[in-house]
Motif scaffolding. Structure first.
Motif, mmCIF file in Angstrom:
data_model
loop_
_atom_site.group_PDB
_atom_site.id
_atom_site.type_symbol
_atom_site.label_atom_id
_atom_site.label_comp_id
_atom_site.label_asym_id
_atom_site.label_seq_id
_atom_site.Cartn_x
_atom_site.Cartn_y
_atom_site.Cartn_z
ATOM 1 N N GLY A 136 0.691 -1.331 -0.134
ATOM 2 C CA GLY A 136 0.025 -0.027 -0.011
ATOM 3 C C GLY A 136 0.600 1.303 -0.033
ATOM 4 O O GLY A 136 1.895 1.315 -0.129
ATOM 5 N N THR A 137 0.044 2.380 0.327
ATOM 6 C CA THR A 137 1.059 3.782 0.466
ATOM 7 C C THR A 137 2.202 3.781 1.389
ATOM 8 O O THR A 137 1.835 2.948 2.447
ATOM 9 N N ARG A 192 0.057 -4.420 3.166
ATOM 10 C CA ARG A 192 -1.224 -4.305 3.757
ATOM 11 C C ARG A 192 -2.311 -5.585 3.377
ATOM 12 O O ARG A 192 -1.907 -6.411 2.547
ATOM 13 N N LYS A 225 -0.877 -2.059 9.094
ATOM 14 C CA LYS A 225 0.090 -2.138 8.491
ATOM 15 C C LYS A 225 0.939 -3.324 8.985
ATOM 16 O O LYS A 225 1.251 -3.606 9.956
#
Length: 440
Positions: A357-358, A363, A370
């Motif tokens: 993910g970001t 994720r 996280k």
């Protein structure tokens, strides 16, 4: 029965009641007694009508060596007991003296008594119908016998029912032929081995039941609970059809990262679908394109919850009923985007649930935390392992998209954990992600 007119016999000279007393008359009377003696045979071959009590003698009925029914007296002693083994008869002759004459052996006397040893004419005590295990039972009266006869039909039916219930499950047949199978129209249960092959098996159970007065039902039960049924309509057998009682039931077993499925007979309109659990929106639209104008575009709040949804429209392959197999993807909702999933197994189909993910953090869908490697300290908002709830279900798909209500959902977890892959030094190690499944 033979009869004689003793008191009103008339003579040729007009005399009345002058029946002659002669040896012929006595023989006639003796024949009458013997006729009554034969009547005693209705009680059985041998039986003790009255047992002696030590003071008064008893009476027994036997079938003698001449195969004639005979009534004999039993001596008062010894009395009946468990040590008695025989009823022994002693025969003696008696002379008669009359008119200065001696008539040799004019009378024959036969008397019986209970003995422990066998004599010249002895009858085994266990051969008497009312002696059971050397125990003398009371001879049933006419009233008792009448009651038993009255209850006989129901008693016999109950006995036959119990016997059949015991015998039906014990009947085994080896080498049953097709002709013999077609001829089975009487209710029974057969366990067949090495018989005519049906649906790929020569070992099965045949259950035959009657349906009314003309129809007969045959059911074949094979291993793994597979059922096939056909019906006789009075003229011919119908085609075999597989029972669908277990059509909407799924069994799942997991061996490490491999998922196996087993199901019953499935209809042509049934599919096996892959589901994932996600949070449902707390809003819903009340009006679609064909709703009232005042409801179009409006949203109404509802209680938020998690629910299982059809994951990417994935349809899994079907297996042979009753046998374990590894399912693969045979269809998706968007072939342009997910065509690479066709022919893949569950580990590949669920791989997109675990992603980067970001910020470069790992994720998993449906989990806010996280996922960090074990080389990084676990803090608030992070974790070292997680899982995504998934499921498998048998359902009927709608022609316009989506799925209709189906069978029970087999709930599983797609797990992400870590294992130590390499040790670089005394205090340094590298970790890799491990993807597995488990039943919920």
């Amino acid at each position: 029965m033979k009869t004689a007119s003793y008191t009103d016999t008339r003579t040729a000279t007009g005399g009345v009641g002058k029946y002659p007393l002669s040896t012929e008359t006595l023989d006639f009377i003796q024949d009458q007694i013997k006729l009554l003696e034969l009547l005693a045979g209705v009680g059985g071959v041998n039986y003790i009508l009255k047992a002696p009590n030590g003071t008064v003698g008893g009476v027994a009925v036997i079938e003698n060596t001449d195969k004639q029914t005979e009534v004999v007296e039993i001596a008062p002693r010894p009395v009946f007991g468990v040590s008695v083994r025989y009823l022994t008869i002693t025969t003696t002759s008696e002379d008669i003296k009359a008119d200065a004459e001696t008539y040799k052996e004019a009378r024959t006397l036969r008397v019986a008594q209970f003995t422990t040893a066998k004599g010249a004419e002895s009858y085994d005590i266990n051969s008497f119908v009312n002696v059971n295990g050397r125990q003398l039972e009371a001879f049933p009266t006419n009233a008792v016998l009448a009651g038993q006869i009255k209850n006989m039909p129901q008693t016999v039916l109950t006995y036959l029912k119990d016997v059949l219930a015991e015998k039906l499950t014990a009947k085994t047949v080896q080498g049953l032929t097709q002709k013999q199978l077609d001829g089975l129209k009487t209710a029974c249960v057969l366990s067949c081995t090495g018989s005519v092959s049906l649906f790929g098996s020569a070992d099965y159970t045949v259950v035959v039941t009657a349906q009314g007065s003309a129809r007969v039902r045959q059911e074949i039960i094979q291993g793994d609970d597979c059922h096939y049924v056909r019906t006789w309509n009075g003229a011919a057998w119908g085609a075999w059809s597989q029972q669908l009682e277990t059509a909407m039931h799924l069994d799942v077993k997991i061996v490490r990262s491999t998922v196996y499925l087993r199901h019953g007979a499935l209809g042509a309109d049934c599919d096996i679908v892959l589901l994932r659990k996600k949070k449902r929106s707390s809003y819903r639209r009340t009006g679609g394109a064909k709703s009232y104008t005042k409801n179009k575009g409006k949203r109404q709040k509802r209680q938020p919850k998690s629910q299982y949804v059809h994951f990417k429209g994935i349809r899994l392959s079907k297996g042979e009923p009753g046998k374990w197999y590894v399912p693969k993807c045979i269809g998706v909702a968007d072939p342009k985007t997910d065509s690479n999933l066709i022919g893949k197994e569950l580990p590949t189909l669920c791989a997109s649930l675990f992603y980067v993910g970001t910020g470069g953090f790992y994720r998993i869908q449906g989990n806010r935390k996280k996922i960090v490697l074990k080389t990084t300290k676990n803090t608030k908002g992070t974790c070292h392992k997680a899982y995504a709830p998934i499921g498998v279900q048998i359902a009927r798909l709608k022609p316009t998209g989506g799925k209709d209500s189906g069978g029970e959902i087999v709930r599983m977890k797609y797990r992400i954990s870590q294992y130590k892959s390499k040790v670089l030094g005394p205090q340094t190690a590298t970790y890799s992600f491990l993807r597995t499944f488990s039943l919920d």
